[in-house]
Write an enzyme that holds these catalytic residues in place. Structure first.
Site, PDB file in Angstrom:
ATOM      1  N   TRP B 322       0.843  -1.206   0.000  1.00 36.30           N
ATOM      2  CA  TRP B 322       0.000   0.000   0.000  1.00 36.30           C
ATOM      3  C   TRP B 322       0.875   1.253   0.000  1.00 36.30           C
ATOM      4  O   TRP B 322       0.532   2.269  -0.592  1.00 36.30           O
ATOM      5  CB  TRP B 322      -0.919  -0.020   1.230  1.00 36.30           C
ATOM      6  CG  TRP B 322      -1.710   1.243   1.401  1.00 36.30           C
ATOM      7  CD1 TRP B 322      -2.912   1.550   0.847  1.00 36.30           C
ATOM      8  CD2 TRP B 322      -1.358   2.399   2.195  1.00 36.30           C
ATOM      9  NE1 TRP B 322      -3.336   2.801   1.238  1.00 36.30           N
ATOM     10  CE2 TRP B 322      -2.389   3.336   2.069  1.00 36.30           C
ATOM     11  CE3 TRP B 322      -0.264   2.709   3.009  1.00 36.30           C
ATOM     12  CZ2 TRP B 322      -2.371   4.564   2.719  1.00 36.30           C
ATOM     13  CZ3 TRP B 322      -0.243   3.941   3.652  1.00 36.30           C
ATOM     14  CH2 TRP B 322      -1.291   4.844   3.499  1.00 36.30           C
ATOM     15  N   HIS B 323       2.052   1.162   0.685  1.00 37.06           N
ATOM     16  CA  HIS B 323       2.905   2.345   0.782  1.00 37.06           C
ATOM     17  C   HIS B 323       3.561   2.701  -0.545  1.00 37.06           C
ATOM     18  O   HIS B 323       3.953   3.853  -0.749  1.00 37.06           O
ATOM     19  CB  HIS B 323       3.988   2.130   1.842  1.00 37.06           C
ATOM     20  CG  HIS B 323       3.477   2.268   3.236  1.00 37.06           C
ATOM     21  ND1 HIS B 323       2.867   1.239   3.902  1.00 37.06           N
ATOM     22  CD2 HIS B 323       3.446   3.327   4.090  1.00 37.06           C
ATOM     23  CE1 HIS B 323       2.513   1.651   5.105  1.00 37.06           C
ATOM     24  NE2 HIS B 323       2.832   2.909   5.246  1.00 37.06           N
ATOM     25  N   GLY B 324       3.720   1.740  -1.421  1.00 37.28           N
ATOM     26  CA  GLY B 324       4.338   2.080  -2.690  1.00 37.28           C
ATOM     27  C   GLY B 324       4.572   0.847  -3.529  1.00 37.28           C
ATOM     28  O   GLY B 324       4.663  -0.268  -3.014  1.00 37.28           O
TER      29      GLY B 324
END
Lengths: 369, 479
Positions: B322-324
């Protein structure tokens, strides 16, 4: 008015007052010496030349300015003064474009120096950001307009540096404060202008500059994965346009100033890398610098030197940290060549030195050290 | 637009506040519409090309949610509607966030020559998750019918739109609908400004200030020694905390000025005594979201220990992703998943600590937790797995130590940051902010009796504003 509302006003008022005190502190200490040369506090200098030059131009006495990229960053002003008999101010900017160099030089020329010493790389004329979009160079501070002065005075980091310089002037804590000022978090660690961006005392020159490192850099840039980048951004017409705007126009606008311009002595590997990995890039540089040499030698106030053909230096790979950056010993050699008039480009044959370089490059065979 | 910018502080915020309270004197709905429009304006200033996408996302989710709330067809149909809604959200998110990553990996594996370059809409991860939670709750029958303006404001609300906290509709929409938040409350404005000041100072004074030390380990030309690698990794550990918690404080403070209480996102995470504890203190709204809408639906701990660990790993790997869109984030999530599994297994099978060693065990647990988190941040920060492994290998190689004057001085600066993160009271402790009870500032007593605190906060605000330099984005904007 309700009590919370009064508290709110007191809070906002106090914030405003603190900001004004910070502004006053920056104005009094004046870490960049924008308003006056340092008197109340010892002058301190930063390695960040894009910021520092704005103050140096105002605070220093000079008759010669020295401009260039990282190839000209480690020179000592005292060496320039001694060898060339001038009073110099080094304004070189690491990784700079012609736009930046032109802008900083134009600001310095307002102080009417007699001479500009200009280290010129062909790649500075590739397209760079517009000066007002350049977040690393405080253009308005060079212009000394209201916006520039406000951004200087209302800067928390300048207030912090001012407080740090102030603390350093208190004898009781001077030593620990100086010890903590390494230039990483607090940006003004240098006490003498001559020491800005020079190699630190005790720097191991032999370890930093040797044939092994030069060859490693050569292999790196000629790796097929990266070699395409050698020609990146090198459009002939764009470079010519940038040269005319950023260099030729400045020279033409200052006929009373002598421009001593030189092509620096890259290692032969820089050219050989292009020859082997990107012949188009080599042809591009040849054509562009041929144009530049012809154009510059047409100005009566320009003396152009081409150190690229200085075989005794450029073929000795122990002089280099990579394929272009030479050691401080070569800095001194450059100054002596300038003093002697060696490698001066003949106005009658402006591309002769370039052709001699081309012959060297064609004949050179790479050998592992 | 950035919170840490002059146009936001001196132009946008005063105008948004003035309009909100001026309209609040005449209507309960008009301030909501005003704030939603102001939020769109806030977003459009730097992301105008994605405003249509944001509006489409709101319209899509509102309609799907309305279908789920208003109509009560057979459960199979309802599930199909929910699936379509969540799938639609995830497809858009995946396209914008992961298409390039997927293409690059396919290219690496099969030499497809495929190249996809998609600009990431700022905030898409946050507003997508916020709305997925809304749809799932609507499906579960836990959502009352909301009018469009408060729903649109819930999604676009500018204090949280770009980088969270991840809001929950049940918490926010009733606040937007309440009449009392529309009247000017100087106490809340003052408290909001103080919280904003603390957050701004964390960002401009602390996080931005330590950035040069981070580059010692992670800079493009860095080749750090053992000590430099540790200084860089520790500097990033504190930079990320002060940057993101500073942003969250600013969001909470700004929202408080509008009379809206946002949930807490941080609770001194580096004081955590275990990884489980860490995730209850770090990015708390994301942890809650992942727990309620991923870990528990996957089965949580209801199907035995083995499946619990599998669920934990899935949750954390997806949380990392989700962060990248990069393998470094996957590795970071997997590492934290492994930490959590070990932590749970230790709780279950580890020996009990004798009371006389409890204090020493607590300290050891705290140190171990902190070191585990620092090591994981290297994966989070590095540009590539190769770079992460290079920094980690330097951190594990004490044969190369420089520790000259520069490193000693830098260590002292890092220690100052560590002391602040470990021992200083956090923002909610200082301000007595209680999101659940909707109270703030009560523990401080009357301001008149605490002028020193008032003025100290004013100094913090002043230095926060003076610290605004060039364009300095928050680290979490890219997620």
């Amino acid at each position: 008015m309700s009590k919370p509302a009064k508290d709110l006003l007191r809070f906002l008022g106090a914030s405003g007052l603190v900001m004004l005190l910070a502004v006053a502190l920056t104005f009094v200490v004046d870490p960049l010496q924008i308003f006056r040369p340092a008197r109340l506090f010892a002058a301190m200098y930063s390695q960040d030349s894009r910021m520092q030059d704005a103050g140096l131009i105002r605070s220093q006495d000079f008759d010669t300015v020295f401009m260039g990229t990282s190839l000209a960053i480690h020179f000592r002003q005292s060496d320039i003064d001694r060898v060339l008999g001038v009073r110099s101010l080094k304004l070189s900017l690491n990784g700079s474009t012609s736009v930046e160099q032109n802008f900083v030089l134009a600001a310095a020329l307002e102080r009417h120096p007699r001479r500009v010493l200009w280290e010129m790389d062909d790649w500075i004329f590739r397209n760079g950001p517009d000066i007002d979009s350049n977040v690393y160079l405080p253009a308005d501070l060079y212009r000394r307009n209201a916006r520039g002065l406000a951004s200087y005075l209302f800067s928390g980091s300048m207030a912090r540096e001012s407080a740090w310089i102030l603390a350093r002037s208190i004898p009781l804590i001077e030593k620990p404060v100086a010890w903590l000022t390494t230039g990483v978090l607090f940006k003004f660690p240098i006490a003498r202008v001559d020491d800005i961006n020079v190699l630190r005392p005790g720097f191991d020159v032999a370890q930093a500059y040797n044939a092994k490192k030069a060859m490693a850099a050569f292999r790196h840039i000629t790796d097929p994965v990266r070699s395409a980048y050698l020609a990146d951004g090198a459009d002939y017409h764009m470079q010519v346009g940038n040269f005319e705007r950023d260099m030729a126009d400045l020279i033409a606008a200052n006929p009373d100033v002598t421009f001593t311009i030189y092509y620096p002595s890259y290692s032969i590997l820089q050219w050989v890398a292009m020859r082997d990995a990107s012949p188009r890039a080599f042809e591009q540089v040849y054509n562009f610098t041929a144009y530049v040499s012809r154009r510059l030698t047409s100005f009566p106030n320009v003396r152009l030197y081409d150190f690229r053909e200085a075989k005794d230096v450029t073929h000795d790979l122990n002089n280099y940290a990579d394929v272009i950056h030479h050691s401080p010993a070569i800095d001194l050699k450059v100054l002596s060549w300038l003093a002697e008039g060696k490698y001066l480009v003949d106005r009658g044959a402006p591309t002769a030195s370039l052709d001699r370089l081309k012959a060297q490059v064609e004949a050179y065979r790479v050998e592992e050290p | 637009m950035l919170f840490n910018s002059y146009p936001f502080i001196f132009l946008f915020l005063p105008i948004a506040l003035s309009g909100y309270f001026a309209l609040g004197r005449f209507s309960n709905l008009a301030p909501v519409i005003w704030l939603a429009l102001a939020s769109l304006g806030f977003y459009a200033v730097s992301n105008w090309q994605f405003v249509a996408l944001l509006l489409a996302s709101i319209a899509f989710n509102y309609l799907v949610g309305r279908l789920l709330i208003t109509y009560r067809p057979r459960s199979g149909v309802r599930f199909a509607v929910l699936t379509a809604g969540v799938a639609g959200d995830l497809l858009v998110l995946c396209y914008f966030k992961y298409a390039g990553f997927l293409a690059a990996n396919l290219n690496a594996m099969f030499s497809t020559g495929l190249s996809v370059s998609v600009l990431l809409p700022v905030g898409i991860s946050f507003y997508t998750f916020t709305q997925i939670a809304f749809l799932v709750d609507a499906y579960r029958g836990k959502v009352a019918h909301y009018a469009l303006p408060p729903y649109a404001l819930f999604v676009t609300y500018f204090p949280h739109l770009i980088a969270g906290p991840i809001l929950h509709h049940k918490d926010m929409i009733p606040q937007f609908e309440a009449a009392e938040s529309k009247s000017l409350n100087p106490h809340l404005i003052l408290c909001g400004l103080m919280i904003f000041a603390i957050g701004l100072f964390k960002k401009t004074g602390l996080a931005d200030g330590i950035q040069p030390l981070v580059l010692l380990a992670f800079g493009s030309e860095a080749s750090p020694s053992f000590d430099q690698a540790w200084i860089g990794a520790l500097a990033y550990t504190f930079q990320l905390y002060f940057d993101f918690s500073g942003y969250s404080d600013m969001a909470i403070g700004i929202s408080l000025m509008f009379g809206i209480f946002l949930p807490l996102n941080f609770n001194s995470p580096y004081r955590a005594s275990s990884i489980i504890d860490f995730w209850r203190r770090w990015h708390m709204t994301l942890s809650q979201f992942l727990r309620d809408y991923l870990y528990i639906p996957l089965g949580g701990n209801r199907h035995g220990r083995l499946l619990r660990y599998v669920n934990l790993m899935i949750t954390m790997v997806l949380g990392g992703l989700w962060h990248g869109a990069a393998w470094t984030f996957v590795a970071w999530g997997a590492l934290h998943g492994a930490y959590l599994c070990i932590n749970h297994a230790w709780n279950r099978f580890g020996p009990a600590v004798a009371p006389r060693f409890a204090r020493a065990a607590d300290i050891a647990a705290w140190v171990l937790t902190f070191l585990a988190v620092v090591i994981a941040w290297v994966l989070f920060r590095a540009d590539s797995m190769a770079s992460a492994l290079s920094v980690l290998s330097k951190m594990a190689d004490p044969t190369q130590i420089i520790f000259g004057r520069g490193e000693m001085a830098n260590t002292m600066f890092v220690m100052v940051y560590a002391a602040l993160a470990w021992f200083a009271p956090n923002t909610q402790e200082i301000m007595g902010y209680d999101h659940t009870k909707r109270t703030v500032g009560e523990t401080l007593g009357a301001w008149s009796r605490r002028p020193a605190f008032l003025y100290a906060s004013a100094v913090v605000l002043a230095f926060g504003i003076l610290g605004i330099q060039q364009h300095s984005e928050f680290i979490y904007f890219r997620f």
